[in-house]
Motif scaffolding. Structure first.
Motif, PDB file in Angstrom:
ATOM      1  N   GLU A  56      36.385  34.876  45.670  1.00 53.60           N
ATOM      2  CA  GLU A  56      37.604  34.343  46.503  1.00 53.60           C
ATOM      3  C   GLU A  56      38.055  33.130  45.942  1.00 53.60           C
ATOM      4  O   GLU A  56      39.317  32.661  45.562  1.00 53.60           O
ATOM      5  CB  GLU A  56      37.153  34.270  48.070  1.00 53.60           C
ATOM      6  N   ALA A  57      37.276  32.200  45.729  1.00 54.33           N
ATOM      7  CA  ALA A  57      37.340  30.840  45.125  1.00 54.33           C
ATOM      8  C   ALA A  57      38.119  31.052  43.798  1.00 54.33           C
ATOM      9  O   ALA A  57      38.753  30.417  43.481  1.00 54.33           O
ATOM     10  CB  ALA A  57      36.262  29.755  45.503  1.00 54.33           C
ATOM     11  N   LEU A  58      37.437  31.757  43.088  1.00 55.82           N
ATOM     12  CA  LEU A  58      37.900  31.946  41.460  1.00 55.82           C
ATOM     13  C   LEU A  58      39.140  32.558  41.781  1.00 55.82           C
ATOM     14  O   LEU A  58      40.203  32.069  40.950  1.00 55.82           O
ATOM     15  CB  LEU A  58      37.116  32.824  40.886  1.00 55.82           C
ATOM     16  N   ASN A  59      39.438  33.449  42.252  1.00 54.74           N
ATOM     17  CA  ASN A  59      40.682  34.203  42.618  1.00 54.74           C
ATOM     18  C   ASN A  59      41.881  33.348  42.972  1.00 54.74           C
ATOM     19  O   ASN A  59      43.102  33.049  42.654  1.00 54.74           O
ATOM     20  CB  ASN A  59      40.764  35.392  43.650  1.00 54.74           C
ATOM     21  N   ASP A  60      41.398  32.336  44.277  1.00 53.81           N
ATOM     22  CA  ASP A  60      42.567  31.605  44.745  1.00 53.81           C
ATOM     23  C   ASP A  60      42.757  30.362  43.443  1.00 53.81           C
ATOM     24  O   ASP A  60      43.954  30.218  43.613  1.00 53.81           O
ATOM     25  CB  ASP A  60      42.062  30.700  45.856  1.00 53.81           C
ATOM     26  N   ALA A  61      41.815  30.057  42.779  1.00 60.33           N
ATOM     27  CA  ALA A  61      42.078  28.817  41.657  1.00 60.33           C
ATOM     28  C   ALA A  61      42.915  29.557  40.628  1.00 60.33           C
ATOM     29  O   ALA A  61      43.721  28.901  40.065  1.00 60.33           O
ATOM     30  CB  ALA A  61      40.814  28.518  41.195  1.00 60.33           C
ATOM     31  N   SER A  62      42.887  30.972  40.430  1.00 58.19           N
ATOM     32  CA  SER A  62      43.436  31.454  39.264  1.00 58.19           C
ATOM     33  C   SER A  62      44.997  31.608  39.739  1.00 58.19           C
ATOM     34  O   SER A  62      46.196  31.923  39.163  1.00 58.19           O
ATOM     35  CB  SER A  62      43.064  32.988  38.783  1.00 58.19           C
TER      36      SER A  62
END
Length: 64
Positions: A56-62
């Protein structure tokens, strides 16, 4: 760690995986923000929950 990934992590391992302090992990465990299980008298955090939060954090960052 051995070849087979463990299903549960110690709070200190969960803290390292999430990049937060151990004290924050224990606060979140106490409030129920982070799910956990008590196994043989010790608190463990499900690896699947950690993996989901990291995704989720990686998705949000992208998406920024």
């Amino acid at each position: 760690m051995n070849k087979m990934q463990r299903e549960f992590l110690r709070p200190s391992e969960a803290a390292a995986a999430l990049g937060i302090s151990r004290s924050k992990i224990y606060e979140a465990l106490a409030t129920g923000e982070i799910p956990s299980a008590k196994i043989a008298g010790v608190r463990r955090v499900p690896r699947a929950w950690i993996d989901e939060k990291v995704r989720e954090a990686l998705n949000d960052a992208s998406n920024v």
